[in-house]
Design a protein around this motif. Sequence first.
Motif, PDB file in Angstrom:
ATOM      1  N   PHE A 101       0.821  -1.205   0.000  1.00 22.62           N
ATOM      2  CA  PHE A 101       0.000   0.000   0.000  1.00 22.62           C
ATOM      3  C   PHE A 101       0.858   1.259   0.000  1.00 22.62           C
ATOM      4  O   PHE A 101       0.562   2.224  -0.673  1.00 22.62           O
ATOM      5  N   ASP A 102       1.921   1.229   0.755  1.00 23.57           N
ATOM      6  CA  ASP A 102       2.751   2.423   0.783  1.00 23.57           C
ATOM      7  C   ASP A 102       4.231   2.038   0.822  1.00 23.57           C
ATOM      8  O   ASP A 102       4.594   0.872   0.754  1.00 23.57           O
ATOM      9  N   LEU A 103       5.036   3.054   0.952  1.00 27.01           N
ATOM     10  CA  LEU A 103       6.481   2.889   0.894  1.00 27.01           C
ATOM     11  C   LEU A 103       6.986   1.885   1.919  1.00 27.01           C
ATOM     12  O   LEU A 103       7.797   1.004   1.613  1.00 27.01           O
ATOM     13  N   SER A 104       6.501   1.990   3.121  1.00 29.33           N
ATOM     14  CA  SER A 104       7.064   1.132   4.158  1.00 29.33           C
ATOM     15  C   SER A 104       6.633  -0.312   3.943  1.00 29.33           C
ATOM     16  O   SER A 104       7.355  -1.241   4.295  1.00 29.33           O
ATOM     17  N   GLU A 155      16.443   4.224  -5.287  1.00 27.89           N
ATOM     18  CA  GLU A 155      15.253   4.369  -4.442  1.00 27.89           C
ATOM     19  C   GLU A 155      14.884   3.076  -3.723  1.00 27.89           C
ATOM     20  O   GLU A 155      14.110   3.096  -2.777  1.00 27.89           O
ATOM     21  N   PHE A 156      15.482   1.952  -4.123  1.00 30.07           N
ATOM     22  CA  PHE A 156      15.179   0.723  -3.399  1.00 30.07           C
ATOM     23  C   PHE A 156      15.894   0.671  -2.055  1.00 30.07           C
ATOM     24  O   PHE A 156      15.626  -0.186  -1.238  1.00 30.07           O
ATOM     25  N   ILE A 163       7.458   3.926  -5.614  1.00 30.31           N
ATOM     26  CA  ILE A 163       8.100   4.467  -4.420  1.00 30.31           C
ATOM     27  C   ILE A 163       8.223   5.984  -4.506  1.00 30.31           C
ATOM     28  O   ILE A 163       7.837   6.703  -3.584  1.00 30.31           O
ATOM     29  N   SER A 164       8.691   6.475  -5.648  1.00 27.70           N
ATOM     30  CA  SER A 164       8.854   7.926  -5.714  1.00 27.70           C
ATOM     31  C   SER A 164       7.493   8.611  -5.660  1.00 27.70           C
ATOM     32  O   SER A 164       7.355   9.685  -5.081  1.00 27.70           O
ATOM     33  N   GLU A 165       6.486   7.933  -6.215  1.00 23.59           N
ATOM     34  CA  GLU A 165       5.157   8.526  -6.172  1.00 23.59           C
ATOM     35  C   GLU A 165       4.625   8.560  -4.741  1.00 23.59           C
ATOM     36  O   GLU A 165       4.050   9.551  -4.294  1.00 23.59           O
TER      37      GLU A 165
END
Lengths: 251, 516
Positions: B141-144, B225-226, B268-270
């Motif tokens: 759902f999100d970055l984390s 970004e990873f 991720i960047s989004e």
Amino acid sequence: MNEPSAIVLVVDDEVQIRRFLRTGFELNGFVVHEAATGAEAIRSATLRPIDIVIADLGLPDMDGAEVVERIRSWSSVPIIVLSVRSSEAQKVHLLELGADDYVVKPFGMAELLARVRVALRRQSRAASGEPIVKVGPLTIDLSARAVMLNGSRLNLTPKEYRLLQVLAQHAGNVVTHQHLLKEVWGSVHVQDTHYLRIFVRKLRQKIEPHPDSPRILVTELGVGYRLAQSGQDGEGATAWTGGASPAKADG
Amino acid sequence: MPNALRLLNVREPWRGLALTFFMVAVMTAAIHVIILSVGLTRGSVLYLIPVLIASIRWGIVAALFAAVCGVIASAFFFFAPRYSFEIRDPQEVINLALYIFTAIVVSQLAGRLKRQLELSRRREIDLAELYAFSRRLAVAFDLSDIHSAIEDHLAAVIQRKVVLFAGAREANASDRHNNGSVPESVQKLVGDVAGGRRDAGAGVTVAGEAGDVWLVRPVAPKSPEFGVIAINFGRESGGNVDEMRARVDTVLVDATATLERLGVAHAISEARMRAQTDQLREALIGSVSHELRTPLASILGAATVLSTAPALRDDKRLQALVHDVRDEAERLNNDIQNLLDATRISSDGVKPHAEWADPADIINSALDRCRRRLSDRRMVLNLPADLPLIHVDPVLVQQALVQIFDNAVKYSPSGSRITLAARARDGRLILSVTDEGAGLTRAEEAQIWSRFVRGERHSATTSGSGLGLWIANAFIATNGGKMHAVSDGPGLGTTVAIELPVTQAAVPQLESDADE
């Protein structure tokens, strides 16, 4: 004018709010002192005779709750806090710290004046030891432990009377659920709001002319109950517009 | 698990040798029996059996041991001169050579087979993990979520402690994890690698505390970004570390391919941008609400002071103006409150403070708050005296009712009737508000609960943000209730109902002492 020369300490960091409060109070015969910070308010309350404090919660130097707590530590002067909506827990907390009442921002002058008069009246009643509390057709004689509706004596159970007694001792001011539960049922029952709901229903059947739309024992949603005093006919006690036209509220 | 495996590795050869010796002994006894009963003289070829078993099971050392034991046993027991180790028969030499040859060949074959088996088993686990990984990424759902998916995947495949640092900014600060378990030397290196101050390429090893070896490397050198991972190899020596690094490489190549295939870098960047936007929006709304409401409090307060001022009190025209100021400011205040409520709902949800409440109290409080707005409508109340107590946040339910009243007033003519009815039925409390106003078309009935939707038929004649019923619905839903809206059609009025749960069994009884 009930208290022609009562002295109000207005504590708010917004100069515009202080200005309209000053005008509003002065038009109604009060003497006004101002403070823009909590520290100034505490200094002012120590140095000068003050009859009532109106304190905003968002002060630049300290939390409004701290102001209440510090003034309350040495003085019994009535304190009315200016609160925002959607924070019933905060209102309860402030009342427990010793604030006498709250008014929700934005508010009308009439509503604030009504609250101020009630608080001042309670203060003078407490000072003089006056045992009779009148709310519309209802008369509560705290010394004789008697309750009269339109002159005829009501038959209340001991717990019903105790509930009414605690409210009458703070007549006009809101009393929190927790305080009522503790005073009437003991501290183990402070979470049992259903006790209150059921007893208030029974009590309203006996003391309210129209129990469906109570005007004497008024609910403050999420906070507690209030025994409405003249000048606050129960209606509009929480809404700033109050419906109560200013002239009526002045009565 | 790794420790247990290593322990077995140490013991395995000795156990193999012991079992081999035992097998040779058993075989010797068996050959004895065969020679005595059947009268065979050349039974020693049967020693090939322990050699074969040992080479398959325990490898070349055990196999050679079996061969030597077999030759010694047959020399001692079965070849003349018996009960001596002396070898006279050249057959004996051939036997020894045959056993050794078999031992070498078979154990080599078996070893290769075993390695291949192990490899394909590991491959299968890797594939299963990779599959689970991509499934988890797909629902991330999100970055984390994405970061912990990467981290868990690596930890599962490599079987070592893996900590992922999301990026340059987070490398030094505390991450989602408690970084206490990562030594400072490692954290510093992570910071350097993430910040681009050090090119880690395929990874840099660093010694942590207590002699642990840590590998620090970017998840994918080409896609920063990873993030950067730190893997604790434990107390491994050179050879093992190289082997594990090679394994990490393989796993990361697969993982990166999966990440790229799913477009995770973009996601991720989004997500990062979205989080920043959210923060900005909340800060903006917080300050806007303060910046707007403080002057509004002054305007409203000042207007009420003005309306009682002797100079204005007797001038009807001026009074009307002051009332307009008050009404408009109040409306603005309501709109701001609605925006704030909507933000609260969509950002972190509303947490109800449930207590036992009397529905009549909630209704009366809502009527009080709307009294001015309802003053030119005929209000009809239909409330039974014995409504059950409900366990809700009374303030939220009251605010929902206020929104419904607002709507009823907005879409019905002055002087018309608004009916509020309450009833308890089938474990539900239903509060309904019926107006004699504009009603709803089928299409409006369907979209009435959406955000920012306002009836198109009325957009020119009424004001509002289209948030009211959406907020009401959210407040009721958070109390476990539902809302409905029905209308007989355009112009025929609308009924909006709140349905709240009343669980009779759960309504607490008064204890006997409470009832006098």
